[in-house]
Design an enzyme around this catalytic site. Structure first.
Site, PDB file in Angstrom:
ATOM      1  N   PHE A   1      76.256  30.973  26.533  1.00 57.45           N
ATOM      2  CA  PHE A   1      77.145  30.862  25.372  1.00 57.45           C
ATOM      3  C   PHE A   1      78.402  30.103  25.768  1.00 57.45           C
ATOM      4  O   PHE A   1      79.122  30.525  26.679  1.00 57.45           O
ATOM      5  CB  PHE A   1      77.533  32.237  24.821  1.00 57.45           C
ATOM      6  CG  PHE A   1      78.412  32.128  23.613  1.00 57.45           C
ATOM      7  CD1 PHE A   1      77.862  31.874  22.367  1.00 57.45           C
ATOM      8  CD2 PHE A   1      79.789  32.236  23.717  1.00 57.45           C
ATOM      9  CE1 PHE A   1      78.675  31.743  21.241  1.00 57.45           C
ATOM     10  CE2 PHE A   1      80.608  32.103  22.597  1.00 57.45           C
ATOM     11  CZ  PHE A   1      80.043  31.856  21.355  1.00 57.45           C
TER      12      PHE A   1
ATOM     13  N   ASP B   1      82.289  27.984  33.157  1.00 60.17           N
ATOM     14  CA  ASP B   1      82.893  28.481  31.921  1.00 60.17           C
ATOM     15  C   ASP B   1      83.311  29.923  32.196  1.00 60.17           C
ATOM     16  O   ASP B   1      82.488  30.836  32.182  1.00 60.17           O
ATOM     17  CB  ASP B   1      81.865  28.395  30.792  1.00 60.17           C
ATOM     18  CG  ASP B   1      82.344  29.064  29.504  1.00 60.17           C
ATOM     19  OD1 ASP B   1      83.414  29.711  29.519  1.00 60.17           O
ATOM     20  OD2 ASP B   1      81.641  28.962  28.487  1.00 60.17           O
TER      21      ASP B   1
ATOM     22  N   LYS C   1      90.112  33.493  26.143  1.00 61.06           N
ATOM     23  CA  LYS C   1      90.177  34.943  25.938  1.00 61.06           C
ATOM     24  C   LYS C   1      91.373  35.600  26.649  1.00 61.06           C
ATOM     25  O   LYS C   1      92.490  35.475  26.177  1.00 61.06           O
ATOM     26  CB  LYS C   1      88.845  35.579  26.336  1.00 61.06           C
ATOM     27  CG  LYS C   1      87.701  35.095  25.443  1.00 61.06           C
ATOM     28  CD  LYS C   1      86.518  36.034  25.405  1.00 61.06           C
ATOM     29  CE  LYS C   1      85.599  35.701  24.245  1.00 61.06           C
ATOM     30  NZ  LYS C   1      84.466  34.865  24.582  1.00 61.06           N
TER      31      LYS C   1
HETATM   32  C1  LIG Z   1      84.043  33.560  23.914  1.00 56.47           C
HETATM   33  C2  LIG Z   1      83.435  32.512  24.775  1.00 56.47           C
HETATM   34  C3  LIG Z   1      83.539  31.148  24.461  1.00 56.47           C
HETATM   35  C4  LIG Z   1      84.143  30.645  23.176  1.00 56.47           C
HETATM   36  O1  LIG Z   1      85.479  30.939  23.056  1.00 56.47           O
HETATM   37  P1  LIG Z   1      86.187  30.772  21.611  1.00 56.47           P
HETATM   38  O2  LIG Z   1      87.612  31.089  21.875  1.00 56.47           O
HETATM   39  O3  LIG Z   1      85.510  31.731  20.694  1.00 56.47           O
HETATM   40  O4  LIG Z   1      85.961  29.366  21.192  1.00 56.47           O
HETATM   41  C5  LIG Z   1      83.016  30.241  25.355  1.00 56.47           C
HETATM   42  N1  LIG Z   1      82.426  30.634  26.486  1.00 56.47           N
HETATM   43  C6  LIG Z   1      82.303  31.927  26.818  1.00 56.47           C
HETATM   44  C7  LIG Z   1      81.666  32.291  28.108  1.00 56.47           C
HETATM   45  C8  LIG Z   1      82.794  32.917  25.974  1.00 56.47           C
HETATM   46  O5  LIG Z   1      82.646  34.203  26.287  1.00 56.47           O
END
Ligand SMILES: *Cc1c(COP(=O)(O)O)cnc(C)c1O
Length: 403
Positions: free
Chosen positions: A136, A221, A250
């Protein structure tokens, strides 16, 4: 005051996800209150966003001070908080430069652009990025294509090209996917949305070696795993490797929207005009992030996260034994519990009625993301409610199977 949303009522919000009827109005530390004054122990914390819990004083103070000084001068002018945050983040992470956005998806899209630019300059136009099944990376078109959520490749065609999928924790599948046009490998060190699936050390170290051998960029990421969530300031520290590009989001803002793209010197290749954003590096969010980061980066703070992690893991493992459930997975305060059947939605609803907010990452799996400064008492309280909920749902399922 309206305290719930009723099903028959017209909802002017676009319906993007099922939501419980309660309306949430106030948060403080580990706790969240709804409009009917019901109190909940919150183990969602804005989806692993509120690293220090709801409305921590450091954030309120940073917001008050900075909002009286300067909100948004223009991304084309220097401001002090963005320079201070970049300096602090680079010093803590060992990266060379930072770009700030507002969301994780924005930081990841920046990482994808940076890798493509680097491929054009250094690798004769190589541009394909190997990403992983069940990954994700966000919800804009590029990061949806980079993600490996089942079904997503059929949404919103045409699909953004340039992403090749490999299997997580399967190095052979990555080797097979590498071709002449490959420029980078991008992954979450712990796949969060997939149900908290940690990469193995051998896999991550194998990816680093593959990248070095083939001249590829390694992109982490860490939107979910960074900023103390795993009990180290950054997830990569856990694995003993250094990626070329790192994204954060986050917890970086502790509750306000800010994300970061960090890169090593050899791949800081953006030229003027190639990357930007109206709110990129706005001083209001950067001032908050700096205050949050200064808390998270303290060794004693991270040691506390690891202590609370051990307590949570121990409690979940004993619940798994008691109720004959599956695996407990995760690191730090990002944990999952396999239920062995598709009862996660029932458990989540029962927990909420009993005063605990948790997430069903998958139909058969719960995810826990308590605040990083959780107290031992909160962890015990949450485990107690979870135990009651599991008992309740177990009894209901048994009644259904008898009936
Ligand atoms: C939450 C998340 C995203 C996306 O972040 P947003 O602020 O919702 O765009 C991308 N990568 C990972 C691993 C995430 O947990």
């Amino acid at each position: 005051m309206q305290t719930r949303t009723e099903p028959q009522q017209h909802n002017p919000l676009m319906q993007i996800t099922p939501r419980p009827a309660e309306i949430f109005v106030r948060g403080e530390g580990a706790w969240l209150w709804d409009a009917a004054q019901q109190r909940y122990l919150d183990w969602l914390q804005g989806w692993a966003v509120n690293a220090l819990g709801h409305c921590p004083p450091v954030i309120t103070e940073a917001l008050q001070t900075q909002s009286a000084l300067l909100l948004t001068p223009s991304p084309a002018l220097h401001n002090l908080p963005s320079m201070q945050l970049a300096e602090r983040l680079c010093a803590l992470s060992g990266f060379h430069q930072a770009f700030f956005g507002c969301t994780g998806a924005e930081a990841n899209e920046g990482a994808i652009k940076l890798a493509r630019k680097w491929g054009r300059l250094m690798r004769d136009g190589a541009h394909e990025i190997i990403t992983f099944e069940n990954a994700f990376h966000g919800r804009n078109l590029a990061t949806m294509a980079a993600s490996g959520k089942p079904g997503w490749d059929a949404l919103f065609p045409p699909h953004m090209p340039g992403f090749i999928k490999a299997q997580f924790n399967n190095l052979a599948s990555v080797k097979e996917a590498i071709g002449k046009r490959t420029v980078a490998i991008m992954l979450e060190p712990v796949q969060g949305e997939a149900g908290v699936r940690p990469a193995t050390r051998e896999f991550i170290q194998g990816l680093r070696a593959l990248c070095d051998r083939h001249g590829l960029l390694l992109i982490f990421d860490e939107v979910q795993t960074g900023c103390g969530r795993l009990g180290s300031l950054f997830g990569f520290e856990h694995y003993g490797v250094r990626p070329d590009i790192l994204t954060l989001g986050k917890g970086l803002g502790g509750g306000v929207p800010i994300s970061a793209l960090l890169a090593q010197e050899h791949c800081c290749v953006f030229e003027h005009g190639e990357q930007g954003g109206t709110y990129a590096g706005n001083p209001l969010m950067c001032a908050v992030s700096l205050a949050v980061l200064n808390m998270l980066a303290q060794p004693a703070f991270l040691a506390h996260v690891r202590d609370m992690s051990a307590l949570l893991r121990e409690g979940l493992e004993s619940l798994a034994l008691q109720f004959d459930l599956g695996e407990v997975r995760g690191e730090g305060l990002l944990m999952a519990l396999e239920l062995g059947q598709d009862s996660a939605a029932d458990v989540v609803n029962t927990c909420r009625q009993m005063g605990l907010l948790v997430n069903a990452a998958r139909p058969h799996c719960l995810r826990f993301m308590p605040r990083l400064n959780s107290t031992a008492e909160e962890i015990r309280q949450g485990l107690g409610i979870l135990q009651d909920a599991l008992k309740h749902v177990g009894a209901e399922l048994q009644m259904q199977s008898v009936a």
